[in-house]
Design a protein around this motif. Structure first.
Motif, mmCIF file in Angstrom:
data_model
loop_
_atom_site.group_PDB
_atom_site.id
_atom_site.type_symbol
_atom_site.label_atom_id
_atom_site.label_comp_id
_atom_site.label_asym_id
_atom_site.label_seq_id
_atom_site.Cartn_x
_atom_site.Cartn_y
_atom_site.Cartn_z
ATOM 1 N N ASN A 20 0.808 -1.212 0.000
ATOM 2 C CA ASN A 20 0.000 0.000 0.000
ATOM 3 C C ASN A 20 0.847 1.271 0.000
ATOM 4 O O ASN A 20 0.314 2.372 0.192
ATOM 5 N N LEU A 87 -7.156 -1.392 -13.250
ATOM 6 C CA LEU A 87 -6.862 -0.051 -12.743
ATOM 7 C C LEU A 87 -7.995 0.903 -13.093
ATOM 8 O O LEU A 87 -8.514 0.875 -14.223
ATOM 9 N N SER A 88 -8.374 1.749 -12.158
ATOM 10 C CA SER A 88 -9.271 2.849 -12.506
ATOM 11 C C SER A 88 -8.428 3.971 -13.102
ATOM 12 O O SER A 88 -7.206 4.018 -12.931
ATOM 13 N N GLU A 91 -6.639 5.762 -10.238
ATOM 14 C CA GLU A 91 -5.472 5.037 -9.732
ATOM 15 C C GLU A 91 -4.297 5.187 -10.685
ATOM 16 O O GLU A 91 -3.162 5.442 -10.265
ATOM 17 N N TYR A 92 -4.572 5.012 -11.971
ATOM 18 C CA TYR A 92 -3.499 5.111 -12.958
ATOM 19 C C TYR A 92 -2.872 6.501 -12.935
ATOM 20 O O TYR A 92 -1.634 6.634 -12.948
ATOM 21 N N ASP A 94 -2.705 8.652 -10.524
ATOM 22 C CA ASP A 94 -1.915 8.843 -9.299
ATOM 23 C C ASP A 94 -0.585 8.100 -9.383
ATOM 24 O O ASP A 94 0.468 8.644 -9.019
ATOM 25 N N ARG A 197 0.254 -2.546 -13.403
ATOM 26 C CA ARG A 197 0.477 -2.191 -11.990
ATOM 27 C C ARG A 197 1.906 -2.552 -11.557
ATOM 28 O O ARG A 197 2.557 -1.799 -10.829
#
Length: 235
Positions: A20, A87-88, A91-92, A94, A197
């Protein structure tokens, strides 16, 4: 705050990744030693990101990978369970921003080195050959994984320009592909599993490995105040 960790090891030698806190890691000759180092690594990582630091940490091992690789030299082939998920776009964005910040900060550190061909680091050989000793060798090695990492997920790019420029170019090619956010798992070189990811994590992780080595080398070679601690390592 809970730190969810993936433990990759070969015998006693261990790498511990913070799932995380993408790209944060520790190494040790045992799992316990790697765990002991993790709170310091996360504090440094959060300061680098400009995030708040919690009062306490709780470490949880959420995945384990027994490896035949040279873990003591940071060789790795683990794919996190979380790295199989789609991935959203948020998220990508960021993670891409963090990977580009890491490249920019690595470039800033490199450019601050007074003599890029001077080093007091002794010669040592690892699984990939002689360890980079000078700032120039460390920079070139770190920059030149760009086409390798992107290539493992089917993105054809190159290593031209600065570490930031070639990384930006790779992301541009990636984003021209349909459904890239689906995060397909690909079987790459040496039968290693890769996903977008994982590529994002590996860029930040690899930058941190060699930025830390470069900063330590610079302090040893030029003195403790000769270069800025761009990544805010606790060294």
């Amino acid at each position: 705050m809970k730190i969810r960790c993936i433990w990759e090891h070969n015998g006693n030698d261990s790498i511990l990744y913070a799932e995380n806190f993408i790209g944060a890691f520790t190494r040790g000759s045992s799992k316990d030693l790697a765990i002991q180092k993790m709170p310091v690594e996360i504090k440094s990582y959060l300061m680098w990101k400009g995030s708040l630091i919690p009062d306490s940490f709780e470490i949880e091992i959420v995945q384990e990978k027994q490896s035949n690789l040279t873990i003591s030299d940071a060789d790795s082939d683990v794919l996190f369970d979380e790295e199989r998920k789609e991935l959203s776009s948020f998220e990508y964005a960021d993670l891409k921003a963090l990977a580009l910040k890491s490249a920019q900060d690595f470039l800033t550190l490199y450019q601050s080195i007074p003599d890029k061909d001077k080093s007091r680091v002794p010669v040592r050989t690892t699984f990939y050959g002689q360890i980079p000793r000078t700032a120039f060798e460390m920079y070139l090695h770190t920059k030149n994984v760009n086409d390798y990492y992107f290539g493992e997920i089917g993105v054809s790019t190159n290593n031209e320009g600065s570490i930031l420029e070639c990384r930006e170019r790779g992301f541009a090619v990636l984003e021209s592909q349909p459904d890239f956010l689906k995060n397909a798992v690909c079987l790459g070189s040496y039968n290693e599993e890769w996903s977008l990811r994982k590529v994002l994590r590996r860029f930040i992780w690899h930058d941190r490995i060699h930025a830390k080595a470069m900063y330590r080398m610079a302090v040893k070679t030029f003195g403790s105040h000769a270069v800025p601690n761009v990544f805010l390592f606790d060294i």
